[in-house]
Design a protein around this motif. Sequence first.
Motif, PDB file in Angstrom:
ATOM      1  N   ARG A 139       8.847 -23.638   2.261  1.00 18.35           N
ATOM      2  CA  ARG A 139      10.091 -23.625   3.024  1.00 18.35           C
ATOM      3  C   ARG A 139       9.861 -23.067   4.431  1.00 18.35           C
ATOM      4  NH1 ARG A 139      12.784 -20.415   0.108  1.00 18.35           N
ATOM      5  NH2 ARG A 139      12.508 -18.557   1.397  1.00 18.35           N
ATOM      6  N   GLU A 140       9.115 -21.962   4.540  1.00 19.14           N
ATOM      7  CA  GLU A 140       8.818 -21.370   5.856  1.00 19.14           C
ATOM      8  C   GLU A 140       8.151 -22.386   6.781  1.00 19.14           C
ATOM      9  OE1 GLU A 140       8.866 -18.513   7.719  1.00 19.14           O
ATOM     10  OE2 GLU A 140      10.275 -17.511   6.373  1.00 19.14           O
ATOM     11  N   LEU A 141       7.228 -23.144   6.253  1.00 19.58           N
ATOM     12  CA  LEU A 141       6.488 -24.090   7.081  1.00 19.58           C
ATOM     13  C   LEU A 141       7.323 -25.321   7.420  1.00 19.58           C
ATOM     14  CD1 LEU A 141       3.019 -23.710   5.348  1.00 19.58           C
ATOM     15  CD2 LEU A 141       3.711 -22.805   7.574  1.00 19.58           C
ATOM     16  N   VAL A 142       8.017 -25.847   6.438  1.00 20.36           N
ATOM     17  CA  VAL A 142       8.821 -27.050   6.691  1.00 20.36           C
ATOM     18  C   VAL A 142       9.961 -26.760   7.658  1.00 20.36           C
ATOM     19  CG1 VAL A 142      10.432 -28.692   5.643  1.00 20.36           C
ATOM     20  CG2 VAL A 142       8.207 -28.262   4.577  1.00 20.36           C
ATOM     21  N   GLU A 143      10.657 -25.638   7.477  1.00 25.63           N
ATOM     22  CA  GLU A 143      11.753 -25.322   8.394  1.00 25.63           C
ATOM     23  C   GLU A 143      11.243 -25.164   9.828  1.00 25.63           C
ATOM     24  OE1 GLU A 143      13.767 -21.928   6.781  1.00 25.63           O
ATOM     25  OE2 GLU A 143      15.043 -23.162   5.478  1.00 25.63           O
ATOM     26  N   ASN A 144      10.063 -24.594   9.971  1.00 25.80           N
ATOM     27  CA  ASN A 144       9.466 -24.443  11.300  1.00 25.80           C
ATOM     28  C   ASN A 144       9.072 -25.801  11.891  1.00 25.80           C
ATOM     29  OD1 ASN A 144       6.453 -23.091  12.702  1.00 25.80           O
ATOM     30  ND2 ASN A 144       8.504 -22.793  13.507  1.00 25.80           N
ATOM     31  N   ILE A 145       8.468 -26.638  11.081  1.00 26.08           N
ATOM     32  CA  ILE A 145       8.061 -27.964  11.549  1.00 26.08           C
ATOM     33  C   ILE A 145       9.283 -28.790  11.947  1.00 26.08           C
ATOM     34  CG2 ILE A 145       7.086 -30.164  10.767  1.00 26.08           C
ATOM     35  CD1 ILE A 145       5.098 -28.418   9.102  1.00 26.08           C
ATOM     36  N   ARG A 146      10.318 -28.722  11.158  1.00 24.68           N
ATOM     37  CA  ARG A 146      11.538 -29.479  11.485  1.00 24.68           C
ATOM     38  C   ARG A 146      12.105 -29.040  12.835  1.00 24.68           C
ATOM     39  NH1 ARG A 146      14.822 -29.404   5.691  1.00 24.68           N
ATOM     40  NH2 ARG A 146      13.699 -31.142   4.685  1.00 24.68           N
ATOM     41  N   ALA A 147      12.120 -27.736  13.081  1.00 22.68           N
ATOM     42  CA  ALA A 147      12.658 -27.238  14.348  1.00 22.68           C
ATOM     43  C   ALA A 147      11.810 -27.697  15.527  1.00 22.68           C
ATOM     44  CB  ALA A 147      12.738 -25.710  14.313  1.00 22.68           C
ATOM     45  N   ILE A 148      10.489 -27.661  15.367  1.00 17.45           N
ATOM     46  CA  ILE A 148       9.600 -28.070  16.459  1.00 17.45           C
ATOM     47  C   ILE A 148       9.727 -29.562  16.735  1.00 17.45           C
ATOM     48  CG2 ILE A 148       7.194 -28.282  17.177  1.00 17.45           C
ATOM     49  CD1 ILE A 148       6.645 -25.725  15.497  1.00 17.45           C
ATOM     50  N   THR A 149       9.682 -30.390  15.686  1.00 18.62           N
ATOM     51  CA  THR A 149       9.728 -31.838  15.910  1.00 18.62           C
ATOM     52  C   THR A 149      11.084 -32.277  16.452  1.00 18.62           C
ATOM     53  OG1 THR A 149      10.275 -32.173  13.559  1.00 18.62           O
ATOM     54  CG2 THR A 149       7.963 -32.353  14.191  1.00 18.62           C
ATOM     55  N   ALA A 150      12.158 -31.568  16.069  1.00 19.38           N
ATOM     56  CA  ALA A 150      13.468 -31.901  16.619  1.00 19.38           C
ATOM     57  C   ALA A 150      13.508 -31.661  18.123  1.00 19.38           C
ATOM     58  CB  ALA A 150      14.553 -31.071  15.928  1.00 19.38           C
ATOM     59  N   ALA A 151      12.780 -30.650  18.592  1.00 23.93           N
ATOM     60  CA  ALA A 151      12.782 -30.319  20.017  1.00 23.93           C
ATOM     61  C   ALA A 151      11.801 -31.150  20.827  1.00 23.93           C
ATOM     62  CB  ALA A 151      12.458 -28.833  20.202  1.00 23.93           C
ATOM     63  N   THR A 152      10.696 -31.557  20.211  1.00 19.78           N
ATOM     64  CA  THR A 152       9.624 -32.208  20.974  1.00 19.78           C
ATOM     65  C   THR A 152       9.428 -33.681  20.647  1.00 19.78           C
ATOM     66  OG1 THR A 152       7.875 -31.702  19.356  1.00 19.78           O
ATOM     67  CG2 THR A 152       8.384 -30.007  21.019  1.00 19.78           C
ATOM     68  N   GLY A 153       9.853 -34.106  19.452  1.00 15.16           N
ATOM     69  CA  GLY A 153       9.570 -35.462  19.021  1.00 15.16           C
ATOM     70  C   GLY A 153       8.115 -35.694  18.673  1.00 15.16           C
TER      71      GLY A 153
END
Length: 332
Positions: free
Chosen positions: A204-218
Amino acid sequence: MAKIAVTTLRTAGSVLLLCFAAACGSPEPTAATPAAAVTTTTPPPDPAAVGANELGQVPVLMYHRVDRTGLGEYDQTPEKFRAELDRLYRENYRPITVSQYASGEFDLPAGTHPVVLTFDDSTTSQVAFTPDGAPVPDTAVAILEQFRAQHPDFGTTATFFVNNEPFANDARALPWLTAHGYEIGSHTATHANLARLDSAGVQRELVENIRAITAATGRPVRTLALPLGISPADKALSTAGSWDGTAYAFDAVMLVGSNPAPSPFGQVDLTAVPRIRSGRDDIPFTSGYWLDALAAAPADRYTSDGDRTRISFPRARTAELTARWTAQANPY
């Protein structure tokens, strides 16, 4: 007899000769009859002449805060950070990202050495903006951008390992970094000690972080820096896993400060890549110590041969090359 004018254009790695015929019945070049062009390729440098060793060690430098107050052992002042960039430039280092290191896909001039600049924790001492959107002076990214302008051949880049709500949750930060050629990696959503979480909590820690990054950067997130350098109980989850329907897989997982990293073409464990702390001078085994050690033993340092299609190294080091790179091996 036709009169020939010859113009020589030098480009990176080649010489282009343009020959124009004029007078005595020889037609001028037109769109239908273009000027003759002959391209000759400059041979790559002799690896021995530049001391090439692409099985040598690579310094992966780890930064945290860049500030003048309250410095911890992992922190640098802006003046010390500038001085370190100056030293790297003088000693012919050239920055690459963590992803480039992990893949071996980087192209450096002959005789230069790769260095990986990494930043953990996504603090405002690293990235912050003025109201008009310019980097705040003396932040890490402002210093990097100024150095890029002063030394275009340095090829300034870095990898920023960020948590959720990075850089005081400034929505401009991640898109700006991506647009300016920096890599964004994961540092977990909340800077968690992964060893204290169960398997679901780690993922969960990793996926939530990845989702936030990809939402901002694509952009996909390909690299991870372990908070505190601590792996989860199931170490495999720091490399790949999934949670709530989202899968992740990292090309490289970074530890906290240690020593130079092996060549990406050598005996490297990409699930546990060592980094060198850049911090206060009173802390042992930080960047100054290791840069001194590499300068004193240049044969142990990664030195580029200037040709990305081959991997050059002294023949005596052949056993250090991993099998996947055999086809590109160029021992001498």
